[in-house]
Enzyme design. Sequence first.
Site, PDB file in Angstrom:
ATOM      1  N   VAL A  68       6.749  45.368  29.727  1.00 43.11           N
ATOM      2  CA  VAL A  68       5.612  46.604  30.389  1.00 43.11           C
ATOM      3  C   VAL A  68       5.782  45.571  31.854  1.00 43.11           C
ATOM      4  CG1 VAL A  68       3.856  47.848  31.309  1.00 43.11           C
ATOM      5  CG2 VAL A  68       4.415  48.056  29.144  1.00 43.11           C
ATOM      6  N   CYS A  69       6.067  44.652  32.857  1.00 40.98           N
ATOM      7  CA  CYS A  69       6.630  44.119  34.210  1.00 40.98           C
ATOM      8  C   CYS A  69       5.164  44.698  34.761  1.00 40.98           C
ATOM      9  CB  CYS A  69       7.831  44.205  34.636  1.00 40.98           C
ATOM     10  SG  CYS A  69       8.762  44.128  33.814  1.00 40.98           S
ATOM     11  N   LEU A  70       4.278  43.957  34.861  1.00 40.17           N
ATOM     12  CA  LEU A  70       3.298  43.822  35.910  1.00 40.17           C
ATOM     13  C   LEU A  70       2.550  42.398  36.167  1.00 40.17           C
ATOM     14  CD1 LEU A  70       0.692  47.042  34.142  1.00 40.17           C
ATOM     15  CD2 LEU A  70       1.703  46.694  36.169  1.00 40.17           C
TER      16      LEU A  70
ATOM     17  N   ASN B 296       9.206  48.965  35.491  1.00 37.44           N
ATOM     18  CA  ASN B 296       8.677  48.724  34.757  1.00 37.44           C
ATOM     19  C   ASN B 296       8.053  48.770  33.788  1.00 37.44           C
ATOM     20  OD1 ASN B 296       8.416  48.047  37.999  1.00 37.44           O
ATOM     21  ND2 ASN B 296       6.688  47.278  37.821  1.00 37.44           N
TER      22      ASN B 296
END
Length: 447
Positions: free
Chosen positions: A92-94, A85
């Site tokens: 930033v994968c959130l 992520n």
Amino acid sequence: MSDQAILRITREIKQIQQGTDLSLAVAYEDSDIRNVQALVVGPPDTPYEFGFFEFSIKFPKDYPASPPHVKAMTTNGGRCRFNPNIYASGKVCLSILGTWRGESGEQWSSAQGLESVLISIQSLMSSNPYENEPGYENCTDKQHKKDMELYVSKIRHETLRIAVIQPLEDSLGIQPDGTVTAKADEWAGETADEDHLINEDRTPFQPFNDLRKRRFLWYYDSYMQTISKAEKEVKVKDKFSNMPFECHANSMDGHFNYPELKKRMQFIRETIAAETQKWAIEGLAAKEQEVGIAANLQRQHEQIVEDLKKNFTIDLAIANGNPFVWELTYFGKPMTHLDGGVFKIEISLSPRFPDEQPRVFVRTPLYHHRVSKDDGILCYFPRRTDEMRYHVEAIMDALEEESPPYDPRTTVHPEAAKLFWGSAEDRKKYNRALRRSVENSVEEIYA
């Protein structure tokens, strides 16, 4: 951006800066509070352990209605993906950031803030980061389990190389050939003109340089333990294994070379030690040139000595007339484990104090979980960092505290910490080792 939004951002930054979470740090340039730099220290017992991961955070005009924009900066120049992520591009994968689809209730809300964003990022740095990849829960065959181990292995190596060694070498001016640049030396030596102690035209905004150096000294033994263990598990020049979710320009490529990492770690420590010694030389020059910080530290010392007149466990002096080197003699308190001991402690101060914080060395050998085994580096936490009286108080507290809560981020002597927080028998071994060093301290002082 509204005044209300700016006030909220200011409050959130201050909350982190004044908080007790040792794994988060934030800073911003006075010219624009909407652009924040953040540092997340990798959690213990993970392949990210004690790595320094930096992020750039930009708040939108409609904050907090919309989440901030976050970019990972610790990517080896866009060439290293540290997590399923956390991409090499810095993405930033959130779900909390709106950069990843999430379950109901996981999306951003105005009740959340900067700290919750950083904690969410830190949660990605788990002991098994492979599980952050979608579909992980369906991976049951032996190959996937092997991939998980291989993924952890290469993250551990690159955390040391990219998130610890590289930024420290950059801030210290260490070149690939092992030399230290003249530019770093020149900057370290500027004390004649206080206007040059902070020169934004010449130096980029790098708010975490001093933090990294202090923490490196704290965690040095832990880093070396990690290297010693890992280099037995892989061979030099073994290539990293590619994961199913990695692709061109968004992967972690490379090979193992722990002996090289160990060598670079050792040189970083030597360079920081040389820098600390240079502070004393700069300090004398600052005193002779009547730079304000020299007189300020002299006054602080005199006031602390006056306040300590009724405290018979501490003697505080200035070494050789240099207000940037303080010598503290500590006499162990009666009815404590330090009873009867006499310990020499050196406090080295920078001409850029408080921007650069003191480095404290227990020169008398002391077996203590807050004191590093070889260098005697003391891990301590002042309530305020801008006045030396708080540092002196914190030094005493660190030595005298007998029942601190367990926190691996505050221990700088791994062997002692393992005994201190181990079984009842382990604690007895710790106390015996501590008492031996206390008894030996008297012989050390009067030898």
